[in-house]
Design a protein around this motif. Structure first.
Motif, PDB file in Angstrom:
ATOM      1  N   PHE A 188       0.832  -1.214   0.000  1.00 17.76           N
ATOM      2  CA  PHE A 188       0.000   0.000   0.000  1.00 17.76           C
ATOM      3  C   PHE A 188       0.863   1.261   0.000  1.00 17.76           C
ATOM      4  O   PHE A 188       0.475   2.297  -0.521  1.00 17.76           O
ATOM      5  CB  PHE A 188      -1.018  -0.004   1.157  1.00 17.76           C
ATOM      6  CG  PHE A 188      -0.507   0.553   2.462  1.00 17.76           C
ATOM      7  CD1 PHE A 188       0.115  -0.261   3.377  1.00 17.76           C
ATOM      8  CD2 PHE A 188      -0.658   1.896   2.774  1.00 17.76           C
ATOM      9  CE1 PHE A 188       0.599   0.237   4.576  1.00 17.76           C
ATOM     10  CE2 PHE A 188      -0.199   2.415   3.976  1.00 17.76           C
ATOM     11  CZ  PHE A 188       0.439   1.582   4.871  1.00 17.76           C
ATOM     12  N   LEU A 189       2.070   1.179   0.558  1.00 11.82           N
ATOM     13  CA  LEU A 189       2.960   2.353   0.561  1.00 11.82           C
ATOM     14  C   LEU A 189       3.546   2.588  -0.827  1.00 11.82           C
ATOM     15  O   LEU A 189       3.764   3.730  -1.232  1.00 11.82           O
ATOM     16  CB  LEU A 189       4.079   2.171   1.591  1.00 11.82           C
ATOM     17  CG  LEU A 189       3.639   2.185   3.052  1.00 11.82           C
ATOM     18  CD1 LEU A 189       4.808   1.929   3.990  1.00 11.82           C
ATOM     19  CD2 LEU A 189       2.973   3.516   3.409  1.00 11.82           C
ATOM     20  N   VAL A 190       3.780   1.501  -1.564  1.00 10.43           N
ATOM     21  CA  VAL A 190       4.261   1.647  -2.936  1.00 10.43           C
ATOM     22  C   VAL A 190       3.137   2.215  -3.795  1.00 10.43           C
ATOM     23  O   VAL A 190       3.312   3.169  -4.551  1.00 10.43           O
ATOM     24  CB  VAL A 190       4.752   0.278  -3.487  1.00 10.43           C
ATOM     25  CG1 VAL A 190       5.119   0.401  -4.965  1.00 10.43           C
ATOM     26  CG2 VAL A 190       5.954  -0.216  -2.671  1.00 10.43           C
ATOM     27  N   GLN A 191       1.937   1.643  -3.595  1.00  9.12           N
ATOM     28  CA  GLN A 191       0.771   2.094  -4.381  1.00  9.12           C
ATOM     29  C   GLN A 191       0.473   3.574  -4.164  1.00  9.12           C
ATOM     30  O   GLN A 191       0.113   4.296  -5.078  1.00  9.12           O
ATOM     31  CB  GLN A 191      -0.442   1.255  -3.958  1.00  9.12           C
ATOM     32  CG  GLN A 191      -1.749   1.697  -4.544  1.00  9.12           C
ATOM     33  CD  GLN A 191      -2.119   0.870  -5.762  1.00  9.12           C
ATOM     34  OE1 GLN A 191      -1.453  -0.100  -6.074  1.00  9.12           O
ATOM     35  NE2 GLN A 191      -3.164   1.254  -6.441  1.00  9.12           N
ATOM     36  N   THR A 192       0.624   4.028  -2.905  1.00 10.10           N
ATOM     37  CA  THR A 192       0.287   5.427  -2.616  1.00 10.10           C
ATOM     38  C   THR A 192       1.485   6.363  -2.851  1.00 10.10           C
ATOM     39  O   THR A 192       1.402   7.554  -2.569  1.00 10.10           O
ATOM     40  CB  THR A 192      -0.211   5.585  -1.161  1.00 10.10           C
ATOM     41  OG1 THR A 192       0.704   4.904  -0.299  1.00 10.10           O
ATOM     42  CG2 THR A 192      -1.593   5.022  -0.965  1.00 10.10           C
ATOM     43  N   GLY A 193       2.597   5.820  -3.335  1.00  7.97           N
ATOM     44  CA  GLY A 193       3.739   6.654  -3.727  1.00  7.97           C
ATOM     45  C   GLY A 193       4.654   7.019  -2.575  1.00  7.97           C
ATOM     46  O   GLY A 193       5.601   7.780  -2.757  1.00  7.97           O
ATOM     47  N   ILE A 194       4.389   6.474  -1.376  1.00 10.85           N
ATOM     48  CA  ILE A 194       5.242   6.817  -0.232  1.00 10.85           C
ATOM     49  C   ILE A 194       6.586   6.096  -0.357  1.00 10.85           C
ATOM     50  O   ILE A 194       7.635   6.642  -0.036  1.00 10.85           O
ATOM     51  CB  ILE A 194       4.508   6.492   1.085  1.00 10.85           C
ATOM     52  CG1 ILE A 194       3.337   7.469   1.245  1.00 10.85           C
ATOM     53  CG2 ILE A 194       5.438   6.548   2.293  1.00 10.85           C
ATOM     54  CD1 ILE A 194       2.413   7.199   2.384  1.00 10.85           C
ATOM     55  N   MET A 195       6.524   4.857  -0.852  1.00 13.08           N
ATOM     56  CA  MET A 195       7.763   4.082  -1.071  1.00 13.08           C
ATOM     57  C   MET A 195       7.978   3.881  -2.567  1.00 13.08           C
ATOM     58  O   MET A 195       7.022   3.838  -3.340  1.00 13.08           O
ATOM     59  CB  MET A 195       7.611   2.690  -0.461  1.00 13.08           C
ATOM     60  CG  MET A 195       8.011   2.569   0.970  1.00 13.08           C
ATOM     61  SD  MET A 195       7.882   0.837   1.494  1.00 13.08           S
ATOM     62  CE  MET A 195       8.533   0.988   3.149  1.00 13.08           C
ATOM     63  N   THR A 196       9.243   3.704  -2.920  1.00 15.39           N
ATOM     64  CA  THR A 196       9.549   3.280  -4.292  1.00 15.39           C
ATOM     65  C   THR A 196       9.280   1.771  -4.375  1.00 15.39           C
ATOM     66  O   THR A 196       9.166   1.106  -3.333  1.00 15.39           O
ATOM     67  CB  THR A 196      11.033   3.529  -4.616  1.00 15.39           C
ATOM     68  OG1 THR A 196      11.801   2.671  -3.755  1.00 15.39           O
ATOM     69  CG2 THR A 196      11.434   4.968  -4.383  1.00 15.39           C
TER      70      THR A 196
END
Ligand code: SAM
Length: 409
Positions: free
Chosen positions: A143-151
């Protein structure tokens, strides 16, 4: 100041306020500028887990850099933009602007189309990554990748580091109460006013992937657009045990016993609706971060709170703190062991308190109930604090005695 200049400062201020500012370049010193630095660059950095901005450039052939906290960088930018430098290039959350000031000080702001942020500034600039987070960096979290918080490789993007930290801080609160929630059975959770739901997805990730529990999470929000966005995330990640509904907190009715109610930054009295609903259902744990407590401030009369009423900001803060103190006392009165804790550092937001309420089991008395009730009566009497929304809701649900028994007239 013309409109474009105001817009430019708005973009900068919200970029600093939200931690989304990636880069500012100031160039073309003005005639009246005393500077010997033709070009300065400002970029975000993390120092000991705090957000700073590095201001760097060349003085003659000598490189220099200075680190400023968010407030100081805003002050420095205000003192330089259009005054010492005529050209400004700005990158905030992947979007870029350029602004040029005429000799007469008139600003022309242009948002650049299809500009992308340089990749070398997109990864977190944290100088101190020693801290172990419950959701660690370096491992991609869907979910962090999807929301752009993580690469996709699990690195936290610099502009989102404060969000990453807030998510982890919040997950610590969930970890602290996990023992109060069912171990084997499905944990039923309602997140009231879930918004974009970073923290709802974080709860799901932590409980299912790290604590290895089964969950049924409902995110409720009155805004259809955010609910639809959350549906799409659930669908694209194939998540199980989490869904979103559009609806109002005050009328929501669950079909199962709810173990945990979360309400984070739900506006004004929506927090009270969330708390009163949770109490009505006998929810085991309530985590609430109140936001914009306008109710009391709107009814306090001029001079009612001596000394503080002389200054709008002091009265406003007093009212916000009073509202949260009354909320936590009322929660004690209706059977919850309650604590008020710091949610995130004060530097990021003034909305930084979390009320944690854990339902006492039915035969354990609160050791401080009598004292809390006495203090609440006295406090409200001295400052003539009227019944607040939470009191009225709890009285409506017959969970609290009528006001005459609680507050002397
Ligand atoms: C400031 S956002 C917070 C979002 C999220 N909880 C967070 O902390 O990141 C507040 C959200 O609460 C929702 N909200 C406010 N009052 C509500 C109500 N009475 N019923 C349902 N949603 C409400 C708003 O639509 C908004 O999305």
């Amino acid at each position: 100041m013309n409109d474009d200049a105001e817009n430019l400062f708005d973009v900068i201020e919200s970029g600093v306020g939200e931690g989304t500012l990636q880069r500012v370049v100031l160039s073309q010193p003005t005639r009246r500028s005393q500077t010997t630095t033709n070009r300065v660059e400002i970029r975000p950095i993390m120092l000991k887990e705090k957000q700073f901005y590095q201001w760097s450039g060349l003085r003659g052939s000598q490189a220099f850099h200075e680190n400023h906290d968010p407030q100081a960088i805003l002050t420095a930018l205000r003192a330089s933009i259009g005054i010492s430098y005529r050209h400004i290039h700005l990158a905030v959350e992947g979007r870029q602007w350029s602004a040029r000031f005429s000799r007469r000080g008139k600003c022309r702001l242009i948002q650049e189309k299809h500009a992308s942020t340089p990749s070398n500034s997109s990864i977190s600039t944290d100088h101190n990554r020693k801290r172990q987070y419950l959701i660690p960096e370096g491992q991609p979290v869907p979910f962090l990748v999807q929301t752009g918080i993580m690469t996709p490789t699990g690195q936290v993007r610099s502009r989102h580091f404060h969000k990453f930290r807030q998510i982890n801080r919040y997950v610590e609160f969930i970890a602290d109460v996990v023992d109060k929630l069912p171990h084997e059975d499905v944990i039923h959770i309602v997140d009231f006013g879930c918004g974009k739901s970073y923290l709802t997805f974080a709860t799901h990730y932590y409980l299912t992937q790290i604590a290895q529990r089964r969950v049924a999470i409902t995110g409720l929000d009155r805004r259809n657009d955010v609910v639809q966005t959350c549906h799409k995330i659930v669908e694209s990640l194939g998540l199980v045990g989490i869904h979103f509904e559009q609806g109002d907190i005050s009328t929501y009715s669950p079909s199962d016993h709810i173990h945990l109610v979360v309400s984070l930054h739900a506006c004004n009295t929506a927090t009270d609706d969330a708390i009163s609903q949770a109490v009505r259902w006998g929810t085991d744990v309530i985590l609430s971060v109140p936001c914009c407590q306008h109710e009391l401030n709107a009814v306090v009369k001029a001079g009612q709170i001596p000394l503080l009423s002389r200054h709008g900001i002091l009265q406003e803060r007093f009212c916000a703190l009073t509202t949260d103190a009354v909320r936590s006392a009322l929660l004690e009165q209706v059977g919850y062991q309650t604590q008020v804790l710091e949610f995130v550092d004060m530097e990021h937001t003034a909305k930084n308190l979390l009320i944690r309420a854990v339902r006492r089991n039915s035969n354990s008395e609160s050791p401080q109930l009598e004292q809390v009730t006495h203090e609440l009566k006295q406090f409200c009497s001295v400052f003539q604090i009227p019944d607040l929304h939470l009191q009225r809701r709890l009285q409506e649900f017959e969970l609290l005695q009528p006001p005459a028994d609680i507050f002397p007239k």
